[in-house]
Design a protein around this motif. Structure first.
Motif, PDB file in Angstrom:
ATOM      1  N   CYS A 267     -17.258  19.289  -2.287  1.00  0.00           N
ATOM      2  CA  CYS A 267     -17.588  17.866  -2.124  1.00  0.00           C
ATOM      3  C   CYS A 267     -16.899  17.233  -0.921  1.00  0.00           C
ATOM      4  O   CYS A 267     -17.394  16.228  -0.389  1.00  0.00           O
TER       5      CYS A 267
ATOM      6  N   SER B 142     -23.929  14.348  -4.132  1.00  0.00           N
ATOM      7  CA  SER B 142     -25.040  15.307  -4.095  1.00  0.00           C
ATOM      8  C   SER B 142     -24.547  16.739  -4.259  1.00  0.00           C
ATOM      9  O   SER B 142     -25.050  17.494  -5.110  1.00  0.00           O
TER      10      SER B 142
ATOM     11  N   PHE C 123     -24.830  19.163  -7.687  1.00  0.00           N
ATOM     12  CA  PHE C 123     -25.512  20.446  -7.479  1.00  0.00           C
ATOM     13  C   PHE C 123     -24.629  21.606  -7.939  1.00  0.00           C
ATOM     14  O   PHE C 123     -25.080  22.512  -8.648  1.00  0.00           O
TER      15      PHE C 123
ATOM     16  N   CYS D 209     -29.482  17.538 -13.179  1.00  0.00           N
ATOM     17  CA  CYS D 209     -28.522  17.686 -12.083  1.00  0.00           C
ATOM     18  C   CYS D 209     -29.231  17.989 -10.766  1.00  0.00           C
ATOM     19  O   CYS D 209     -28.899  17.419  -9.717  1.00  0.00           O
TER      20      CYS D 209
ATOM     21  N   SER E 112     -29.311  15.467  -7.625  1.00  0.00           N
ATOM     22  CA  SER E 112     -28.729  15.963  -6.384  1.00  0.00           C
ATOM     23  C   SER E 112     -29.693  15.804  -5.212  1.00  0.00           C
ATOM     24  O   SER E 112     -29.307  15.362  -4.120  1.00  0.00           O
TER      25      SER E 112
END
Length: 475
Positions: free
Chosen positions: A60, A210, A214, A234, A238
């Motif tokens: 992330c 996002s 994911f 999910c 995403s």
């Protein structure tokens, strides 16, 4: 031609130390998970979050910290990285009185990972010119393999003679040394970046959301199921967030990601190859210990020694892969390297109960040759295809693709292995080991398919040497 640093090999040593410290922390704590589960009185599912968050947080944040280095200076960020990572390693054993707090501090350790690893490749790229950049990147990537390989070995020794606290304390001297060397040998680059101090925080939040959603979806896909509402939710969320990110980045004056970078075919295609390559590497790394321990019935320590074959061979071959990239471009070393990994998958898919561990060692050596040749060349292609001012974003994107590939490699291995075992269990009368070997074979077939796609993309790459020289002249 960009200015070279006088202390370039000392800078190389500092970045290698950062790679070594953060990669050591990936595998070293895994051996302590059973001990921690017993100490905190919890189950395997809960304790597994210690491994998950250390890979999830970087996914992330790597690109975000690649951008902050461009804005506020590489030296400043590297100093913060060593100081932050070392501080977390000191306070984690002291303050982690329960599992929740340990997971909390492990998240911060993942942030420290991102602060440094997001820019190690960028610093090497900015320090070395195109005549020896590939070799430097190749040798530098070796230290990730050394850290990964040393994690179980040193971690096991520390757990045997000390407590799990020592795994965190082990990093502290290296962080102190890294901080001092960064202060001494790295040039101050704040003035170079002072005109672009405008961080796109909304873009950073959208990107982290996002990629995080994911990664979580794929990590839990084996337990949720690919057709479950949780997994599909999910994936949809995403994709929607990614689209919002793209729309936002087109409108903002100082974006998190310069989307124009993706118009460069080398940058876009090499990042895809990077993710696919690490996906298969992690698939093999994930499957081999199960075969050694559950099928061949080898003890854990002997299995760990066998697993060292791949990183050791990668150490030998990475400088060669980098040198070939400097002289011949990306296609040749990357293509040959991926073919070697593909051959190792083919051999692995044919392993039986009667196969010798010598065959496994031979196959892991082939994989190490492939990794050594391909990783350095792909990394060089990504960094050479971006302008010098965007080296942080390029380095952060490279590290993000590497982490995503590793996450997808484990997730896909788990899903395929589980599904195919269920299939063969229903359709055959074979015993448990025979069913597992068939499922393992099918998982390696999936890896071969992914590698074929990666090889095709590599040979569709434009000839990189021309682009690299042009970018060097622009920098």
């Amino acid at each position: 031609m960009k200015r070279l640093h006088k202390n370039k090999w000392f800078i190389f040593a500092v970045t290698s130390m950062a790679n070594l410290v953060v990669s050591f922390s990936i595998n070293s704590l895994n051996l302590a998970l059973p001990i921690l589960a017993k100490e905190f009185g919890t189950n395997q599912n809960s304790i597994s979050w210690l491994s998950l968050v250390y890979s999830l947080i970087p996914c992330c944040t790597l690109l975000i910290f690649g951008r902050t280095a461009e804005l506020y200076g590489y030296k400043k960020q590297f100093k913060i990285g060593f100081f932050f990572f070392g501080t977390i390693c000191i306070i984690t054993p002291i303050l982690s009185v329960n599992l929740s707090l340990l997971i909390f501090f492990r998240c911060f350790q993942g942030i420290g990972y991102s602060i440094m690893i997001s820019i190690t490749q960028a610093i090497i790229s900015r320090t070395f010119d195109s005549t020896d950049r590939g070799k430097a990147l190749g040798i530098n990537s070796v230290f990730i393999s050394i850290g990964l390989a040393a994690g179980p070995t040193i971690g096991g020794f520390l757990l045997t003679h000390f407590s799990w606290h020592s795994i965190f304390y082990f990093n502290v001297p290296f962080c102190i040394l890294g901080f001092i060397l960064t202060c001494v040998v790295m040039d101050d680059d704040r003035n170079e970046n002072s005109k672009r101090k405008n961080m796109d925080w909304l873009g950073a939040i959208l990107f982290a959301t996002s990629v995080g959603i994911f990664s979580i979806g794929f990590n839990f896909s084996s337990s949720w199921g690919l057709m479950s509402i949780y997994f599909l939710g999910c994936m949809i969320f995403s994709i929607l967030t990614l689209n919002l990110l793209i729309i936002h980045e087109k409108r903002v004056e100082s974006p998190l990601i310069y989307l124009s970078l993706f118009k460069n075919k080398i940058f876009s295609m090499a990042n895809v190859v990077c993710m696919l390559s690490y996906m298969v590497q992690q698939l093999i790394t994930y499957l081999v210990p199960f075969y050694l321990i559950d099928i061949l019935k080898l003890p854990s320590d002997q299995s760990g020694m066998i697993m060292l074959a791949s990183p050791i061979m990668m150490m030998v071959m990475s400088p060669l892969g980098g040198s070939l990239t400097d002289k011949r471009g990306t296609r040749l070393p990357a293509g040959i390297g991926l073919v070697f990994i593909c051959v190792s998958c083919v051999i692995m898919s044919s392993l039986k109960q009667s196969s010798s561990y010598i065959m496994v060692i031979f196959t892991l050596l082939l994989m190490g040759i492939g990794n050594g040749l391909s990783v350095s060349s792909i990394n060089t292609a990504i960094l050479n295809s971006a302008p010098r001012k965007n080296a942080g974003i390029a380095s952060g994107m490279l590290a993000t693709m590497r982490n995503l590939g590793q996450v997808l490699g484990v997730a896909c291995s788990t899903v395929i292995l589980t599904c195919r075992q269920l299939f063969y269990n229903k359709s055959t009368n074979l015993n448990h080991k025979e069913i597992y070997l068939l499922a393992q074979r099918d998982t390696y077939y999936f890896g071969i398919l992914i590698l074929i796609v990666a090889i095709i993309i590599v040979f569709l790459l434009p000839h990189s040497r021309i682009n690299e020289m042009c970018i060097d002249n622009k920098a």
